[in-house]
Design a protein around this motif. Structure first.
Motif, mmCIF file in Angstrom:
data_model
loop_
_atom_site.group_PDB
_atom_site.id
_atom_site.type_symbol
_atom_site.label_atom_id
_atom_site.label_comp_id
_atom_site.label_asym_id
_atom_site.label_seq_id
_atom_site.Cartn_x
_atom_site.Cartn_y
_atom_site.Cartn_z
ATOM 1 N N LEU A 1 -6.008 7.155 -6.106
ATOM 2 C CA LEU A 1 -5.451 6.158 -5.180
ATOM 3 C C LEU A 1 -6.036 6.321 -3.780
ATOM 4 N N ALA A 2 -6.228 7.557 -3.375
ATOM 5 C CA ALA A 2 -6.858 7.820 -2.077
ATOM 6 C C ALA A 2 -8.274 7.239 -2.067
ATOM 7 N N ARG A 3 -8.981 7.403 -3.198
ATOM 8 C CA ARG A 3 -10.354 6.882 -3.301
ATOM 9 C C ARG A 3 -10.353 5.360 -3.277
ATOM 10 N N LEU A 4 -9.415 4.763 -4.001
ATOM 11 C CA LEU A 4 -9.327 3.305 -4.027
ATOM 12 C C LEU A 4 -9.094 2.755 -2.617
ATOM 13 N N LEU A 5 -8.183 3.383 -1.912
ATOM 14 C CA LEU A 5 -7.867 2.940 -0.549
ATOM 15 C C LEU A 5 -9.085 3.097 0.372
ATOM 16 N N PHE B 1 0.828 -1.217 0.000
ATOM 17 C CA PHE B 1 0.000 0.000 0.000
ATOM 18 C C PHE B 1 0.856 1.258 0.000
ATOM 19 N N ASP B 2 2.028 1.184 0.599
ATOM 20 C CA ASP B 2 2.903 2.346 0.710
ATOM 21 C C ASP B 2 3.597 2.659 -0.621
ATOM 22 N N ILE C 1 -1.961 5.758 5.609
ATOM 23 C CA ILE C 1 -1.131 6.025 4.424
ATOM 24 C C ILE C 1 -1.914 6.930 3.487
ATOM 25 N N SER C 2 -1.282 8.034 3.082
ATOM 26 C CA SER C 2 -2.018 8.916 2.174
ATOM 27 C C SER C 2 -1.281 9.018 0.842
ATOM 28 N N HIS C 3 -2.040 8.889 -0.229
ATOM 29 C CA HIS C 3 -1.484 9.049 -1.563
ATOM 30 C C HIS C 3 -1.974 10.365 -2.149
ATOM 31 N N GLU C 4 -1.053 11.090 -2.758
ATOM 32 C CA GLU C 4 -1.419 12.392 -3.311
ATOM 33 C C GLU C 4 -2.449 12.273 -4.409
ATOM 34 N N GLU C 5 -2.281 11.251 -5.254
ATOM 35 C CA GLU C 5 -3.226 11.086 -6.360
ATOM 36 C C GLU C 5 -4.604 10.743 -5.819
#
Ligand SMILES: [Fe+2]
Length: 188
Positions: A175-179, A130-131, A168-172
């Motif tokens: 990806l944030a929505r998927l997580l 995930f990271d 864990i945060s993704h800028e995109e």
């Protein structure tokens, strides 16, 4: 150079040539997450963390997803093959026999866990997916496959590791929505 340093260097060199772009970073990142989860883990577990996806790095002989109907059967074959590739590397570096056996055993069970060290490795591996793997995995595989893979990875995490992944945060945004979807759709 001592036998452990020799082994780490050879493992990193083998993974550096993987055609899967996330592999080199994922190997070291899994080791980093392992040490964050448990700073005092032994050398066999550290070697296993670095080497757990060795199978994927050796293009000519790697286990192929397309040859398996079942994802878990594919993952089991991938883990077994990784252990087979690790053994001669450790032996060539003069790593003690019992440490070789333990590191290879851990690689073989890294997808399923089953004892405290194997469970730590499974958590570190999945957190690292995930990271650092997810952005590249998504780029290559797209939404549906990345979501399936992420649900599979999230389900196998311990409660403690799930809490870490949730932070864990993704800028995109995609990806944030998927997580977010993976976390909300997973059964507790
Ligand atoms: Fe992995």
């Amino acid at each position: 150079m001592d036998s452990i340093d020799c082994a780490k260097q050879k493992i990193r060199a083998a993974i550096a040539v993987s055609r899967v772009p996330e592999d080199p970073h994922h190997a070291d990142n899994t080791l980093e997450w392992l040490l964050r989860l448990e700073p005092d883990v032994g050398e066999a577990l550290q070697l296993a963390a670095l080497a757990h996806d060795l199978d994927r790095a050796v293009e000519e002989v790697k286990v192929r997803r397309a040859d398996f109907d079942d994802y878990d059967a594919f993952k089991a074959a991938h883990a077994r093959h990784g252990a087979e590739l690790l053994r001669p590397i450790l032996t060539a570096c003069g790593v003690a026999r019992d440490m070789v056996d333990e590191a290879c055993r851990l690689v073989e069970v890294h997808e399923v866990g089953g004892d405290p060290d194997a469970d730590l490795l499974k958590d570190a591996d999945s957190i690292s997916y995930f990271d650092v793997n997810l952005p590249l995995y998504y780029e290559r595989e797209g939404w549906a496959e990345s979501k399936r893979r992420s649900l599979w990875g999230y389900q196998r995490l311990s409660a403690r590791a799930r809490n870490i992944v949730a932070k864990i945060s993704h800028e995109e945004e995609v990806l944030a929505r998927l997580l977010r979807e993976v976390i909300s759709e997973s059964v507790r």
